[in-house]
Scaffold this active site. Structure first.
Site, PDB file in Angstrom:
ATOM      1  N   ASP A 189       0.822  -1.214   0.000  1.00 16.16           N
ATOM      2  CA  ASP A 189       0.000   0.000   0.000  1.00 16.16           C
ATOM      3  C   ASP A 189       0.861   1.272   0.000  1.00 16.16           C
ATOM      4  O   ASP A 189       2.094   1.206  -0.022  1.00 16.16           O
ATOM      5  CB  ASP A 189      -0.947  -0.051   1.220  1.00 16.16           C
ATOM      6  CG  ASP A 189      -2.311   0.539   0.915  1.00 16.16           C
ATOM      7  OD1 ASP A 189      -2.425   1.364   0.002  1.00 16.16           O
ATOM      8  OD2 ASP A 189      -3.274   0.177   1.630  1.00 16.16           O
ATOM      9  N   ASP A 244      -9.656   3.300  -3.834  1.00 15.56           N
ATOM     10  CA  ASP A 244     -10.380   2.103  -3.385  1.00 15.56           C
ATOM     11  C   ASP A 244     -11.794   2.019  -3.964  1.00 15.56           C
ATOM     12  O   ASP A 244     -12.505   3.024  -4.043  1.00 15.56           O
ATOM     13  CB  ASP A 244     -10.503   2.091  -1.857  1.00 15.56           C
ATOM     14  CG  ASP A 244      -9.196   1.692  -1.187  1.00 15.56           C
ATOM     15  OD1 ASP A 244      -8.167   1.581  -1.881  1.00 15.56           O
ATOM     16  OD2 ASP A 244      -9.222   1.495   0.038  1.00 15.56           O
TER      17      ASP A 244
END
Ligand SMILES: *[C@@H]1O[C@H](CO)[C@@H](O)[C@H](O)[C@H]1NC(C)=O
Ligand SMILES: *[C@@H]1O[C@H](CO)[C@@H](O)[C@H](O)[C@H]1NC(C)=O
Ligand SMILES: CC(=O)N[C@H]1CO[C@H](CO)[C@@H](O)[C@@H]1O
Length: 421
Positions: A189, A244
């Site tokens: 991430d 996302d």
């Protein structure tokens, strides 16, 4: 958006509001508007790509992800509420439902699996309260089921939850830890990243993984911020192209369009990643989830299930287990299908498959049932070609020439494989 779903007029109003907001304000990519104007040249570029498809090759030489990775990830359904029993039960369910046999092999932990502090030697430590047996034992369990275990870290100081450390500055040590545990996949991430370019931060982990002594699939989660499609093919096996996904129609369609822009960069060993599946999480209708799954499959996206497969309903299982749709995603040619034509909200998406076959999705993004036509000129076939058109959701076939028309319900799609005679 806490609107009562039983209120169609409110939903309708909401759609129109969002539509106008989109038209007037535009979004970062302006896809909805630009594509309509550019659809002819898109079709041309599409045809050119057909010619170069055979020259595709693997660039990141770890031998992994020759087809898009398939599996499950904890985040979309569980966020930080994960523990070793959940992961074991998910691995059990993957096998007992038959999903494993269809190709879903990765069981991936997302954020929140580790303690906030490293140990006295600087090693990452599994969270004692939720993973008391440790990650090595979990990997052994998952491997005994014939599956693979994925883990999560971050190219920053801490992960996005801020509940565990990131790997920035600890790349070699963490890659060795992952390898020693038997990890097969790393999602990496982008939070708390100190402002350093991802083009510096991510390759450090690539190198560390390559030197770890274990083949580990490397999944970049850089959110598409610095157009990773243009540089990550030598860095990872997949790269997120968007922020996302959320479990709703607007998010899913927006992400599909943003990801589409990078179609020509996908190839065996390196894939665009429009984020994990929401199918089965309850925020979309069956038709919308069918569209989500069909477009992700066509776009050669990683197929990472994001629902609770221990308790999924039959409709969810039916979507996720469609062998013919999965076969499009896993086709060895590895060409990402894309939007090739658009009539308002009625869209034709297509991509070349091995054996000169063509996958086509007719997608109705409008509020009303409609007929949608794919013309051969838009999907790379010469106009005289006769094909057998296999409907992958109805499991039926018909012989057609010149074009293919189907009636498609609102927010639904039809997916075909065309085999030229
Ligand atoms: C779901 O599928 C199972 C197994 O095929 C079947 O036994 C069950 O009756 C189905 N449930 C519903 C609600 O259709
Ligand atoms: C689609 O085409 C068929 C055949 O021409 C026609 O019967 C049907 O009404 C059309 N549907 C819509 C929604 O226009
Ligand atoms: C929200 C909406 O417009 N739903 C429509 C979807 O399309 C079907 C037929 O295709 C209609 O019956 C619904 O009203």
């Amino acid at each position: 958006m806490a609107l009562p779903p039983s209120s169609p007029s409110v939903m309708l109003l909401l759609y129109f509001l969002l539509f106008w907001t989109f038209l007037l304000g535009g979004n970062g990519n302006g896809n909805g508007v630009v594509v309509a104007a550019a659809s002819r040249s898109t079709a041309l570029r599409f045809a050119t790509e057909f010619d170069s498809a055979s020259s595709r090759r693997i660039l990141l030489n770890n031998g992994l992800a020759l087809t898009p990775p398939m599996g499950w990830n904890s985040w979309n359904h569980f966020q930080c509420n994960l523990n070793e029993n959940l992961i074991k039960e998910t691995a059990d369910a993957m096998v007992s439902t038959g999903l494993a046999a269809l190709g879903y092999q990765y069981i991936n932990l997302d954020d929140c699996w580790a303690e906030l502090d490293r140990d006295s030697k600087g090693n990452l430590v599994a969270k004692a309260s939720t993973f008391p047996s440790g990650i090595k034992a979990l990997a052994d369990y998952v491997h005994r089921k014939g599956l693979k275990l994925g883990i999560y870290s971050d190219a920053g100081i801490r992960t996005c939850s801020k509940r565990m450390p990131g790997s920035l500055g600890h790349e070699e040590q963490d890659a060795k830890t992952f390898a020693s545990w038997g990890i097969d996949y790393l999602k990496y991430d982008n939070c708390e990243n100190t402002g350093t370019s991802p083009k510096e931060r991510y390759p450090k982990m690539t190198k560390a993984l390559q030197q770890s002594g274990r083949p580990i699939l490397f999944s970049l989660c850089e959110w598409g911020q610095e157009d990773p499609a243009t540089w990550a093919v030598n860095v990872g096996n997949s790269w997120r192209t968007t922020s996302d996904i959320q479990d709703n129609w607007i998010s899913m369609t927006t992400i599909a369009d943003q990801n589409d822009k990078w179609a020509s960069y996908a190839k065996p060993g390196g894939w665009n990643d429009p984020d994990m599946l929401e199918v089965g999480n309850g925020g979309m209708t069956i038709a919308e989830y069918r569209s989500h799954f069909s477009i992700w499959a066509l776009a050669k996206a990683p197929l990472l299930i994001g629902c609770d497969i221990r308790s999924m309903d039959n409709n969810t299982m039916k979507l996720l287990s469609n062998k013919e749709v999965i076969a499009v995603n896993q086709d060895k040619l590895g060409v990402q299908g894309k939007k090739v034509h658009k009539y308002g909200d009625l869209e034709v998406w297509a991509g070349l498959l091995s054996g000169k076959r063509v996958a086509v999705v007719l997608w109705n993004r409008s509020l009303w049932r409609a007929n949608i036509t794919a013309y051969w000129s838009d999907i790379g076939l010469s106009s005289s070609t006769t094909v057998t058109a296999r409907d992958l959701w109805e499991h039926s076939s018909q012989v057609v020439r010149h074009h293919l028309t189907a009636q498609v319900d609102s927010h639904d799609c039809k997916m075909f494989v065309l085999t030229p005679h």
